[in-house]
Scaffold this active site. Structure first.
Site, PDB file in Angstrom:
ATOM      1  N   ARG A  23       0.809  -1.224   0.000  1.00  0.00           N
ATOM      2  CA  ARG A  23       0.000   0.000   0.000  1.00  0.00           C
ATOM      3  C   ARG A  23       0.845   1.279   0.000  1.00  0.00           C
ATOM      4  O   ARG A  23       0.380   2.320  -0.406  1.00  0.00           O
ATOM      5  CB  ARG A  23      -0.939  -0.007   1.201  1.00  0.00           C
ATOM      6  CG  ARG A  23      -2.140  -0.921   0.948  1.00  0.00           C
ATOM      7  CD  ARG A  23      -3.162  -0.783   2.016  1.00  0.00           C
ATOM      8  NE  ARG A  23      -2.565  -0.988   3.319  1.00  0.00           N
ATOM      9  CZ  ARG A  23      -3.220  -0.973   4.460  1.00  0.00           C
ATOM     10  NH1 ARG A  23      -4.514  -0.743   4.460  1.00  0.00           N
ATOM     11  NH2 ARG A  23      -2.612  -1.189   5.601  1.00  0.00           N
ATOM     12  N   ILE A  67      -4.815  -4.676  -1.501  1.00  0.00           N
ATOM     13  CA  ILE A  67      -5.431  -5.971  -1.827  1.00  0.00           C
ATOM     14  C   ILE A  67      -6.958  -5.860  -1.868  1.00  0.00           C
ATOM     15  O   ILE A  67      -7.631  -6.594  -2.575  1.00  0.00           O
ATOM     16  CB  ILE A  67      -4.908  -7.045  -0.842  1.00  0.00           C
ATOM     17  CG1 ILE A  67      -3.475  -7.345  -1.244  1.00  0.00           C
ATOM     18  CG2 ILE A  67      -5.764  -8.311  -0.859  1.00  0.00           C
ATOM     19  CD1 ILE A  67      -2.737  -8.312  -0.416  1.00  0.00           C
ATOM     20  N   LYS A  86       3.715 -19.266   5.409  1.00  0.00           N
ATOM     21  CA  LYS A  86       3.018 -19.814   6.559  1.00  0.00           C
ATOM     22  C   LYS A  86       2.540 -18.664   7.444  1.00  0.00           C
ATOM     23  O   LYS A  86       3.106 -17.567   7.325  1.00  0.00           O
ATOM     24  CB  LYS A  86       3.912 -20.782   7.329  1.00  0.00           C
ATOM     25  CG  LYS A  86       5.088 -20.143   8.028  1.00  0.00           C
ATOM     26  CD  LYS A  86       5.540 -20.917   9.229  1.00  0.00           C
ATOM     27  CE  LYS A  86       4.796 -20.487  10.456  1.00  0.00           C
ATOM     28  NZ  LYS A  86       5.583 -20.526  11.702  1.00  0.00           N
ATOM     29  N   HIS A 101       9.783 -23.221   5.358  1.00  0.00           N
ATOM     30  CA  HIS A 101      11.192 -22.945   5.045  1.00  0.00           C
ATOM     31  C   HIS A 101      12.129 -24.044   5.556  1.00  0.00           C
ATOM     32  O   HIS A 101      13.258 -24.152   5.100  1.00  0.00           O
ATOM     33  CB  HIS A 101      11.616 -21.560   5.538  1.00  0.00           C
ATOM     34  CG  HIS A 101      11.838 -21.451   7.011  1.00  0.00           C
ATOM     35  ND1 HIS A 101      10.820 -21.342   7.909  1.00  0.00           N
ATOM     36  CD2 HIS A 101      12.976 -21.457   7.748  1.00  0.00           C
ATOM     37  CE1 HIS A 101      11.326 -21.278   9.140  1.00  0.00           C
ATOM     38  NE2 HIS A 101      12.640 -21.337   9.072  1.00  0.00           N
ATOM     39  N   LYS A 147      16.050 -26.114   3.919  1.00  0.00           N
ATOM     40  CA  LYS A 147      17.338 -26.232   4.609  1.00  0.00           C
ATOM     41  C   LYS A 147      18.126 -27.394   4.001  1.00  0.00           C
ATOM     42  O   LYS A 147      17.587 -28.483   3.802  1.00  0.00           O
ATOM     43  CB  LYS A 147      17.126 -26.463   6.116  1.00  0.00           C
ATOM     44  CG  LYS A 147      16.522 -25.244   6.833  1.00  0.00           C
ATOM     45  CD  LYS A 147      16.467 -25.459   8.334  1.00  0.00           C
ATOM     46  CE  LYS A 147      15.623 -24.403   9.021  1.00  0.00           C
ATOM     47  NZ  LYS A 147      16.310 -23.157   9.328  1.00  0.00           N
ATOM     48  N   GLU A 204      14.980 -23.336  20.719  1.00  0.00           N
ATOM     49  CA  GLU A 204      15.389 -21.967  20.369  1.00  0.00           C
ATOM     50  C   GLU A 204      15.734 -21.223  21.641  1.00  0.00           C
ATOM     51  O   GLU A 204      14.987 -21.279  22.620  1.00  0.00           O
ATOM     52  CB  GLU A 204      14.258 -21.233  19.662  1.00  0.00           C
ATOM     53  CG  GLU A 204      13.934 -21.791  18.310  1.00  0.00           C
ATOM     54  CD  GLU A 204      12.924 -20.919  17.588  1.00  0.00           C
ATOM     55  OE1 GLU A 204      13.342 -20.157  16.724  1.00  0.00           O
ATOM     56  OE2 GLU A 204      11.728 -20.991  17.919  1.00  0.00           O
ATOM     57  N   ASP A 224       2.799 -22.828  15.871  1.00  0.00           N
ATOM     58  CA  ASP A 224       3.961 -22.117  15.326  1.00  0.00           C
ATOM     59  C   ASP A 224       5.049 -23.071  14.826  1.00  0.00           C
ATOM     60  O   ASP A 224       5.713 -22.789  13.836  1.00  0.00           O
ATOM     61  CB  ASP A 224       4.531 -21.179  16.401  1.00  0.00           C
ATOM     62  CG  ASP A 224       5.586 -20.240  15.840  1.00  0.00           C
ATOM     63  OD1 ASP A 224       5.303 -19.599  14.811  1.00  0.00           O
ATOM     64  OD2 ASP A 224       6.684 -20.148  16.415  1.00  0.00           O
ATOM     65  N   HIS A 270       6.893 -27.210  10.783  1.00  0.00           N
ATOM     66  CA  HIS A 270       8.305 -27.607  10.709  1.00  0.00           C
ATOM     67  C   HIS A 270       8.581 -28.981  11.330  1.00  0.00           C
ATOM     68  O   HIS A 270       9.283 -29.807  10.762  1.00  0.00           O
ATOM     69  CB  HIS A 270       9.193 -26.576  11.411  1.00  0.00           C
ATOM     70  CG  HIS A 270       8.917 -25.164  10.990  1.00  0.00           C
ATOM     71  ND1 HIS A 270       8.613 -24.817   9.691  1.00  0.00           N
ATOM     72  CD2 HIS A 270       8.895 -23.992  11.683  1.00  0.00           C
ATOM     73  CE1 HIS A 270       8.417 -23.503   9.615  1.00  0.00           C
ATOM     74  NE2 HIS A 270       8.587 -22.982  10.808  1.00  0.00           N
TER      75      HIS A 270
HETATM   76  C1  BG6 Z   1       9.132 -19.720  12.210  1.00  0.00           C
HETATM   77  C2  BG6 Z   1       8.442 -19.524  13.522  1.00  0.00           C
HETATM   78  O1  BG6 Z   1       8.305 -20.365  11.300  1.00  0.00           O
HETATM   79  O2  BG6 Z   1      10.306 -20.512  12.412  1.00  0.00           O
HETATM   80  C3  BG6 Z   1       9.372 -18.869  14.528  1.00  0.00           C
HETATM   81  O3  BG6 Z   1       7.302 -18.710  13.335  1.00  0.00           O
HETATM   82  C4  BG6 Z   1      10.655 -19.658  14.646  1.00  0.00           C
HETATM   83  O4  BG6 Z   1       8.760 -18.758  15.805  1.00  0.00           O
HETATM   84  C5  BG6 Z   1      11.252 -19.927  13.269  1.00  0.00           C
HETATM   85  O5  BG6 Z   1      11.562 -18.909  15.435  1.00  0.00           O
HETATM   86  C6  BG6 Z   1      12.432 -20.871  13.371  1.00  0.00           C
HETATM   87  O6  BG6 Z   1      13.090 -20.942  12.146  1.00  0.00           O
HETATM   88  P1  BG6 Z   1      14.652 -21.272  12.087  1.00  0.00           P
HETATM   89  O7  BG6 Z   1      14.934 -21.381  10.633  1.00  0.00           O
HETATM   90  O8  BG6 Z   1      15.354 -20.119  12.758  1.00  0.00           O
HETATM   91  O9  BG6 Z   1      14.830 -22.531  12.837  1.00  0.00           O
END
Ligand code: BG6
Length: 483
Positions: free
Chosen positions: A43, A86, A147, A177, A181, A215, A234, A239
């Site tokens: 926008r 949008i 996502k 993602h 990797k 993490e 999340d 993942h």
């Molecule tokens: C994201 C989550 O999809 O993946 C985050 O929303 C998370 O909370 C992240 O920190 C972790 O990704 P990576 O590649 O740093 O392990």
């Protein structure tokens, strides 16, 4: 053939932090199809020049030492910007004219990348359809969706149905993602590019599997989103289940996107649904202390920042082998690892006492940050009377010591080249929600298991360690060694 990537949500963080740096790095390596134009849409009322200037700064910051003026000039001359809302049909017609103008009469494959707020995905796609931007008259049309894909099974289905009104499934690229990797793709090579591991990769030899995504970071500024999502949405629905699929799947007949995804989906289809007391007994919930004081988090929040689940995959290969999945924020270190824990030897010959039980073999796949793999086995302590010690064969994924490419580099290239193998298919996403939804519901209900507090910097709540001990097992709580 020319290519265009149209990025919706152009002024957002993901675009400057990940997407543009990834495209630029691929351009520098000569891997981006030539020409590839990038058209940003959001926008904000920028001109192409203004957007380019902003990206020059942000890209230099994010790619660090890899930034180079000459290659950036060459790359950025194909960056354009078109303001658009949008909600406005008119803006999509303007976008269509703008694309025709920049692409000229060349046949062009186009990728629409939705990096907007998730609530806007369906609307953006409908507008693309109304403006005829999905039609494949003069090149392919694909759409990449970030996502989260839905917040539960019902919303994911609605979203799938709505996208399918405009795009066919083979045009839809849902990002996870983790699949981009290098070390995740290497699991497939490790398993199916060798002969010596696969015969052991089953219930006859494996006691259990642990998948940990720890993490060190906390929720930070994402409190608003995170408190509604929680760790199951999340990290687990996407993942962690992806990691479980590549660890547990059967070998596909050929390495094609569809065949690989067919095998992955079968893993999810085989997951035994929780029943009755499983909801309380097959998992541990935790929240780090201090979570509710963070920005955007209600004082009485019951959202998990840590979870551990025990899943069973009821198929010929894995029947009876527990898969322990765990993830948390505010943990002792950043570490994503998969542990294949083998059974103990059937009969122990060594050791002074009958009760001596050496640690059984173990393969640890380090996804990040110390990308590599270790095989643990017993060996004799030299110059001892048949004393055993745990030894280790250590493989480093990239011995050059250079950082591995960011996952987005591979994924964006695959989207441009039309290879959907590393993206989630609709049935995969829905099946993952089918597993996670009932657990979220049970954990929100009055009968939810206790939410255990844990101090940041630990491996989650101590109840999780005890839970594992009670099952005669131990978590592999080892922070990777970074060289
Ligand atoms: C994201 C989550 O999809 O993946 C985050 O929303 C998370 O909370 C992240 O920190 C972790 O990704 P990576 O590649 O740093 O392990």
């Amino acid at each position: 053939m020319s290519h265009t990537m149209v990025i919706f949500g152009a002024s957002g963080d993901l675009t400057s932090r990940k997407l543009i740096p990834a495209l630029y790095r691929q351009f520098q390596r000569g891997r981006l199809p030539n020409p590839t134009r990038i058209v940003g849409v959001s926008r904000s009322a920028f001109t192409s020049e203004q957007w380019r200037a902003q990206l020059t700064e942000s890209t230099a910051k994010f790619v660090k030492g890899d930034f180079n003026n000459e290659s950036w000039q060459a790359f950025s001359q194909n960056i354009f910007y078109q303001p658009g809302d949008i909600g406005s049909e008119d803006d999509f017609h303007k976008l269509a004219s703008f694309l025709t103008e920049v692409e000229g009469s060349q046949t062009t494959d186009r990728v629409y990348y939705l990096s907007t707020m998730p609530q806007l995905y369906a609307a953006a796609i409908t507008q693309l359809g109304k403006a005829g931007l999905h039609l494949e008259k003069d090149g392919k049309r694909r759409v990449v969706i970030e996502k989260p894909f839905g917040t539960d099974l019902a919303s994911a289905k609605v979203l799938n149905e709505s996208i399918h009104q405009t795009f066919r499934e083979d045009q839809i690229y849902r990002i996870d993602h983790y699949l981009g990797k290098e070390t995740v793709q290497n699991i497939l090579v490790f398993r199916f590019g060798n002969t010596i591991f696969e015969p052991l990769w089953n219930r006859n030899y494996v006691d259990h599997v642990q998948i940990t995504v720890a993490e060190e970071v906390k929720v930070g500024r994402r409190g608003d989103y995170y408190d509604k999502a929680g760790i199951l949405r999340d990290m687990f629905q996407n993942h962690i289940l992806q990691l479980m699929m590549v660890t547990a799947m059967e070998a596909p007949v050929r390495y094609t996107g569809e065949m690989v995804r067919d095998e992955k989906v079968k893993v999810l289809q085989s997951v035994r649904p929780y029943k009755g007391s499983d909801f309380a007994e097959f998992g541990v919930r935790g929240q780090y202390t201090g979570y509710s004081e963070e920005q955007g988090i209600p004082d009485d929040s019951q959202t998990e920042t840590f979870a551990a689940l025990k899943l069973y995959i009821d198929n010929w290969r894995w029947k009876g082998v527990p898969f322990y999945l765990r993830s948390g924020k505010g943990m002792s270190c950043r570490s994503t690892q998969i542990v294949i824990q083998f059974r103990e030897p059937p009969h122990m010959l060594f050791g002074e006492q009958k009760s001596f039980r050496p640690e059984a073999n173990r393969i640890v796949i380090q996804i990040q940050p110390a990308e590599g793999l270790q095989l643990y086995f017993q060996s004799k302590v030299p110059d001892s009377d048949m004393k055993l010690r745990l030894s280790e064969l250590d493989f480093k994924f990239d011995s050059t010591g250079k950082e591995l490419p960011d996952a987005y580099q591979r994924l964006l290239l695959d989207a441009l080249n039309g290879d959907p193998g590393l993206f989630a298919r609709s049935d995969e996403v829905e099946q993952a929600w089918r597993i996670i939804d009932p657990i979220i519901a049970a954990w929100k209900s009055p009968a939810a298991p206790t939410l255990h507090p844990y101090e940041p910097g630990m491996w989650g709540p101590e109840q999780c360690t005890e839970w594992m001990h009670a099952q005669g097992r131990n978590w592999f709580d080892v922070c990777p060694i970074l060289h």
